[in-house]
Design a protein around this motif. Structure first.
Motif, PDB file in Angstrom:
ATOM      1  N   LEU A 157      13.274  19.761  36.828  1.00  0.00           N
ATOM      2  CA  LEU A 157      12.804  18.440  36.431  1.00  0.00           C
ATOM      3  C   LEU A 157      13.978  17.604  35.932  1.00  0.00           C
ATOM      4  O   LEU A 157      14.922  18.144  35.381  1.00  0.00           O
ATOM      5  CB  LEU A 157      11.764  18.559  35.312  1.00  0.00           C
ATOM      6  CG  LEU A 157      10.485  19.319  35.655  1.00  0.00           C
ATOM      7  CD1 LEU A 157       9.646  19.517  34.392  1.00  0.00           C
ATOM      8  CD2 LEU A 157       9.694  18.593  36.711  1.00  0.00           C
ATOM      9  N   PRO A 158      13.892  16.285  36.107  1.00  0.00           N
ATOM     10  CA  PRO A 158      14.973  15.430  35.599  1.00  0.00           C
ATOM     11  C   PRO A 158      14.921  15.329  34.080  1.00  0.00           C
ATOM     12  O   PRO A 158      13.879  15.536  33.470  1.00  0.00           O
ATOM     13  CB  PRO A 158      14.674  14.078  36.246  1.00  0.00           C
ATOM     14  CG  PRO A 158      13.192  14.086  36.433  1.00  0.00           C
ATOM     15  CD  PRO A 158      12.828  15.510  36.744  1.00  0.00           C
ATOM     16  N   GLY A 159      16.038  15.028  33.499  1.00  0.00           N
ATOM     17  CA  GLY A 159      16.116  14.794  32.068  1.00  0.00           C
ATOM     18  C   GLY A 159      16.264  16.070  31.274  1.00  0.00           C
ATOM     19  O   GLY A 159      15.613  17.067  31.554  1.00  0.00           O
ATOM     20  N   ARG A 160      17.147  16.034  30.323  1.00  0.00           N
ATOM     21  CA  ARG A 160      17.396  17.168  29.447  1.00  0.00           C
ATOM     22  C   ARG A 160      17.693  16.646  28.041  1.00  0.00           C
ATOM     23  O   ARG A 160      18.313  15.592  27.862  1.00  0.00           O
ATOM     24  CB  ARG A 160      18.606  17.981  29.923  1.00  0.00           C
ATOM     25  CG  ARG A 160      18.462  18.619  31.265  1.00  0.00           C
ATOM     26  CD  ARG A 160      17.758  19.968  31.131  1.00  0.00           C
ATOM     27  NE  ARG A 160      17.768  20.687  32.384  1.00  0.00           N
ATOM     28  CZ  ARG A 160      16.746  20.718  33.229  1.00  0.00           C
ATOM     29  NH1 ARG A 160      15.651  20.063  32.976  1.00  0.00           N
ATOM     30  NH2 ARG A 160      16.828  21.418  34.348  1.00  0.00           N
ATOM     31  N   ALA A 161      17.294  17.409  27.051  1.00  0.00           N
ATOM     32  CA  ALA A 161      17.569  17.029  25.663  1.00  0.00           C
ATOM     33  C   ALA A 161      19.073  16.945  25.408  1.00  0.00           C
ATOM     34  O   ALA A 161      19.535  16.070  24.675  1.00  0.00           O
ATOM     35  CB  ALA A 161      16.917  18.015  24.706  1.00  0.00           C
ATOM     36  N   ALA A 162      19.856  17.846  26.011  1.00  0.00           N
ATOM     37  CA  ALA A 162      21.313  17.840  25.788  1.00  0.00           C
ATOM     38  C   ALA A 162      21.925  16.508  26.211  1.00  0.00           C
ATOM     39  O   ALA A 162      22.822  15.990  25.542  1.00  0.00           O
ATOM     40  CB  ALA A 162      21.978  18.993  26.527  1.00  0.00           C
ATOM     41  N   ARG A 163      21.445  15.960  27.297  1.00  0.00           N
ATOM     42  CA  ARG A 163      21.974  14.668  27.758  1.00  0.00           C
ATOM     43  C   ARG A 163      21.626  13.557  26.763  1.00  0.00           C
ATOM     44  O   ARG A 163      22.443  12.687  26.465  1.00  0.00           O
ATOM     45  CB  ARG A 163      21.442  14.352  29.159  1.00  0.00           C
ATOM     46  CG  ARG A 163      21.985  13.072  29.742  1.00  0.00           C
ATOM     47  CD  ARG A 163      23.505  13.142  29.947  1.00  0.00           C
ATOM     48  NE  ARG A 163      23.997  11.835  30.325  1.00  0.00           N
ATOM     49  CZ  ARG A 163      24.949  11.162  29.679  1.00  0.00           C
ATOM     50  NH1 ARG A 163      25.571  11.714  28.671  1.00  0.00           N
ATOM     51  NH2 ARG A 163      25.311   9.970  30.062  1.00  0.00           N
ATOM     52  N   SER A 164      20.416  13.603  26.217  1.00  0.00           N
ATOM     53  CA  SER A 164      20.007  12.621  25.210  1.00  0.00           C
ATOM     54  C   SER A 164      20.861  12.753  23.943  1.00  0.00           C
ATOM     55  O   SER A 164      21.258  11.749  23.344  1.00  0.00           O
ATOM     56  CB  SER A 164      18.532  12.815  24.846  1.00  0.00           C
ATOM     57  OG  SER A 164      17.708  12.567  25.957  1.00  0.00           O
TER      58      SER A 164
ATOM     59  N   SER B 162      28.239  19.866  27.218  1.00  0.00           N
ATOM     60  CA  SER B 162      26.815  20.080  26.963  1.00  0.00           C
ATOM     61  C   SER B 162      26.298  21.094  27.972  1.00  0.00           C
ATOM     62  O   SER B 162      26.831  21.194  29.081  1.00  0.00           O
ATOM     63  CB  SER B 162      26.024  18.774  27.040  1.00  0.00           C
ATOM     64  OG  SER B 162      26.028  18.263  28.348  1.00  0.00           O
ATOM     65  N   ARG B 163      25.291  21.858  27.553  1.00  0.00           N
ATOM     66  CA  ARG B 163      24.720  22.899  28.410  1.00  0.00           C
ATOM     67  C   ARG B 163      23.212  22.949  28.244  1.00  0.00           C
ATOM     68  O   ARG B 163      22.684  22.646  27.183  1.00  0.00           O
ATOM     69  CB  ARG B 163      25.274  24.279  28.044  1.00  0.00           C
ATOM     70  CG  ARG B 163      26.724  24.487  28.351  1.00  0.00           C
ATOM     71  CD  ARG B 163      26.964  24.598  29.863  1.00  0.00           C
ATOM     72  NE  ARG B 163      28.352  24.404  30.177  1.00  0.00           N
ATOM     73  CZ  ARG B 163      29.217  25.383  30.379  1.00  0.00           C
ATOM     74  NH1 ARG B 163      28.830  26.634  30.308  1.00  0.00           N
ATOM     75  NH2 ARG B 163      30.483  25.106  30.667  1.00  0.00           N
ATOM     76  N   SER B 164      22.557  23.370  29.310  1.00  0.00           N
ATOM     77  CA  SER B 164      21.111  23.591  29.308  1.00  0.00           C
ATOM     78  C   SER B 164      20.830  25.049  29.626  1.00  0.00           C
ATOM     79  O   SER B 164      21.487  25.631  30.494  1.00  0.00           O
ATOM     80  CB  SER B 164      20.441  22.707  30.367  1.00  0.00           C
ATOM     81  OG  SER B 164      20.489  21.358  29.992  1.00  0.00           O
TER      82      SER B 164
END
Length: 184
Positions: free
Chosen positions: A113-120, A135-137
């Motif tokens: 899915l698009p979007g990640r908390a790390a990017r935010s 940053s990592r997911s």
């Protein structure tokens, strides 16, 4: 040089990651870990590396409404939510920071899915004037986990590498500052 790891966790997966990440960074420098509700609003002057992690909710950081949904899921699974109260979104909105290096991590469902908390988190770091190193997911099984041992091993390696990078960056900064002083 010291590090601070701050995390928000609903079902314990991000908390486990934060613990492993703090241990990895701790092999290189003194490291403190705290849940977001206990995190300081002003970073101590000797915090040179800030690492923040959160679960991905609705393609980004949690909100009060998504935390409420997580509480219902936790109740259905006969468990409890780890981070009650404010989330990383709210904490970062009130953070007073200095010239600190930073990194972000998140947990997310295994779906693509698009979007990640790390990017935010990364975007918020940039608005605060923090220098983002990485940053990592990390995916979890199902909607509430668990996180696998393999992901925890990856997180530990990432943390050790991150700490080494921060230490190298710090010594490079010190060298350039010293060079500037001798040129006067």
């Amino acid at each position: 040089m010291r590090a601070l790891v701050v995390y928000e966790s609903m079902f314990g997966n991000t908390e486990k990651l934060a613990e492993v990440i703090a241990q990895g960074i701790g092999t290189v420098m003194p490291t403190e870990i705290c849940e977001v509700g206990e995190a300081p609003q002003t970073l101590a002057a000797d915090i040179d590396l800030l690492v923040v992690g959160a679960p991905t909710h609705a393609h980004g950081l949690s909100r009060p409404s998504t935390r409420g949904e997580a509480e219902m899921m936790a109740a259905a699974a006969e468990t409890h939510v780890r981070s009650e109260g404010i989330g990383v979104r709210e904490w970062l909105a009130g953070l007073e920071s200095g010239r600190t290096l930073s990194a972000a991590f998140d947990t997310h469902v295994s779906l693509s899915l698009p979007g990640r908390a790390a990017r935010s988190i990364e975007r918020r770091f940039q608005r605060l004037g923090l220098r983002v190193l990485d940053s990592r997911s990390f995916p979890v099984k199902g909607k509430i986990g668990p996180i696998t041992d393999a992901e925890l091993v990856k997180a530990r390696r990432w943390a050790e590498s991150l700490a080494s990078t921060a230490l190298a960056f710090d010594s490079t900064e010190a060298d350039s500052t010293e060079a500037g002083r001798t040129a006067d």
